[in-house]
Design an enzyme around this catalytic site. Structure first.
Site, PDB file in Angstrom:
ATOM      1  N   GLU A 171     103.532  29.913  47.788  1.00  0.00           N
ATOM      2  CA  GLU A 171     104.296  30.017  46.542  1.00  0.00           C
ATOM      3  C   GLU A 171     103.863  28.972  45.504  1.00  0.00           C
ATOM      4  O   GLU A 171     104.567  27.978  45.257  1.00  0.00           O
ATOM      5  CB  GLU A 171     105.799  29.881  46.820  1.00  0.00           C
ATOM      6  CG  GLU A 171     106.327  30.937  47.766  1.00  0.00           C
ATOM      7  CD  GLU A 171     107.826  30.818  48.020  1.00  0.00           C
ATOM      8  OE1 GLU A 171     108.449  29.911  47.480  1.00  0.00           O
ATOM      9  OE2 GLU A 171     108.352  31.651  48.772  1.00  0.00           O
ATOM     10  N   GLU A 177     107.142  35.859  54.179  1.00  0.00           N
ATOM     11  CA  GLU A 177     108.517  35.354  54.242  1.00  0.00           C
ATOM     12  C   GLU A 177     109.442  36.454  53.780  1.00  0.00           C
ATOM     13  O   GLU A 177     109.148  37.170  52.808  1.00  0.00           O
ATOM     14  CB  GLU A 177     108.749  34.169  53.282  1.00  0.00           C
ATOM     15  CG  GLU A 177     108.256  32.839  53.753  1.00  0.00           C
ATOM     16  CD  GLU A 177     108.572  31.719  52.755  1.00  0.00           C
ATOM     17  OE1 GLU A 177     109.579  31.790  52.013  1.00  0.00           O
ATOM     18  OE2 GLU A 177     107.781  30.764  52.724  1.00  0.00           O
TER      19      GLU A 177
END
Ligand code: IFM
Length: 442
Positions: free
Chosen positions: A164, A347
């Site tokens: 991220e 995720e």
């Protein structure tokens, strides 16, 4: 449904959120250790050194729980500041031994380590030299990555360069992540540089000759306009461009969109870029890791909810739960970039904002809302596989309640409840559910 042979069912975690144990074993300071000292930076004032899960000394307990769940892969990250307290230069033997032991134990148990190099904990020593704003950052990251490939490259099947990269923008541009700056031009430069550094790590991996896979994880928070008005459509477009397309365009599309370049130019926040930066990010990667949690409704007429909870998922307002959205969002990304490489759901999980208590009568946390979310998300994964999408694995966020960045201990994602006084881990109802789901899907 039976999932394809070899499909990875895992859970994901990160070093800063789980390892704790102060600075034992010679871990250096990370930018989050320093940021957490600032008043009001972290809800409840919790610090990663004291308020994570003590996994640095409790890894065997974590391993037992992983085995109990029946996962065949564990996604974890290396704390750069543990293995290289200065960021570059001399390795910290105690730190490298720690990860070697974790990886060996996982492999012995038949659990493939999926290792992230950068899950937000930049060594503070490098921040003092300019951090992600420095053009040297790609060299620092390449050196670190190269050292890790030499140490563990022959035993690790999957590497992730970055988790991220938007976290870097939140840290330099928006101020609610470490290192806490609020300068958009800096945020743009830092996010450009971190993407470049990712490419430099891929270059080092290829040079190392190892035959595993290396990829990058970008989280997708698709904006949904709440009305059909041109204003809401334009807002959704703008937020999509800023919040995830910036990264996916660079990584999967070859470069930034004209929209974003024009916008930054007009704002005076355009980053300095060199051809070399794009050469690095255009090196082929072996997979794309998508983190998906929810979609984000936007409207010019609503109060701007972004940043409301300030956990890892800063866009999460926890009023929206759209696990099914995983299906459309993944198709959208594949179509947008005509993706040919395999995909991991790196995720996915359910964040509960507030306490979750262990029921005294049966010793369990009754998190039925999490089960409902997960079952819908996994149904979306099944549908995608049935459509022929090449998804190789699903990693649930996360093994146990941990230190949730700026949200401290308030937001809980764990399959296991963590008692932050005793560090006892207790299986929630959702953990039993995921264990059974995995067993039935093989
Ligand atoms: O805890 C974070 C993780 O570190 C990155 N992705 C989102 C998670 C939940 O907020």
């Amino acid at each position: 449904m039976k999932f394809p042979e070899g499909f990875k069912f895992g859970v994901a975690s990160s070093s800063a959120q789980t390892e704790g144990c102060g600075f034992e074993g010679g871990r250096g300071l990370s930018i989050w250790d320093v940021f957490a000292e600032k008043p009001n930076a972290i809800r409840g004032g919790f610090k990663p050194s004291q308020a994570a899960c003590e996994s640095y000394r409790m890894f065997d307990t974590d391993l037992k729980n992983l085995i109990g769940l029946g996962v065949n892969s564990y996604r974890m990250s290396i704390a750069w500041e543990r293995v290289l307290p200065e960021g570059t230069g001399a390795l910290n033997q105690k730190g490298t031994d720690y990860y070697k032991r974790c990886f060996d134990k996982l492999l012995e148990a038949g659990i493939a380590p999926n290792v992230t190099l950068y899950h937000w904990d930049l060594p503070q020593k490098l921040e003092e030299k300019g951090g992600w704003l420095s053009r040297d950052s790609k060299r620092w990251f390449q050196e670190y990555a190269d050292k890790m490939f030499r140490l563990y490259g022959d035993i690790i099947p999957n590497w992730v360069t970055l988790n991220e990269p938007i976290s870097v923008f939140c840290g330099y541009g928006l101020g609610f992540f470490a290192p806490g700056y609020t300068n958009k031009a800096w945020g743009n430069q830092a996010r450009h540089n971190v993407m470049t550094a990712s490419g430099a790590a891929v270059e080092a991996y290829r040079a190392s000759g190892h035959k595993g896979e290396i990829g990058v994880v970008v989280d997708i928070w698709k904006r949904i306009p709440m009305t059909n008005t041109p204003e809401d459509i334009a807002l959704a477009r703008d937020e999509d461009e800023e919040n995830w397309k910036f990264y996916t365009d660079r990584l999967l599309g070859g470069g930034y969109s004209d929209y974003i370049l024009d916008k930054f130019e007009k704002e005076g926040t355009l980053m300095q870029m060199e051809d070399e930066d794009f050469r690095l990010t255009n090196l082929p990667i072996d997979f794309y890791g998508m983190n998906y949690y929810n979609t984000v409704p936007v409207s010019t007429k609503k109060e701007n909810i972004v940043g409301a909870n300030q956990g890892g998922n800063f866009a999460e307002d926890r009023k929206v739960s759209n696990p099914e959205g995983l299906y459309d969002v993944l198709h959208m990304i594949r179509d947008m970039y005509k993706l040919k490489i395999p995909i991991y759901i790196s995720e996915n999980g359910y964040g509960h904002d507030g306490p979750e208590t262990v029921n005294a009568a049966d010793g369990m946390v009754h998190d039925d809302y999490r089960i409902e979310y997960l079952s819908k998300a996994l149904e979306a994964v099944e549908k995608l596989i049935a459509d022929g999408v090449d998804i190789r694995g699903y990693y649930l966020w996360t093994l146990m309640d941990n230190w949730e960045w700026s949200a401290g201990h308030d937001v809980k994602y764990g399959l296991l409840h963590t008692d932050f006084e005793t560090y006892e881990r207790t299986w929630k109802k959702s953990a039993y559910w995921y264990r059974d789901f995995i067993a039935q899907s093989r």
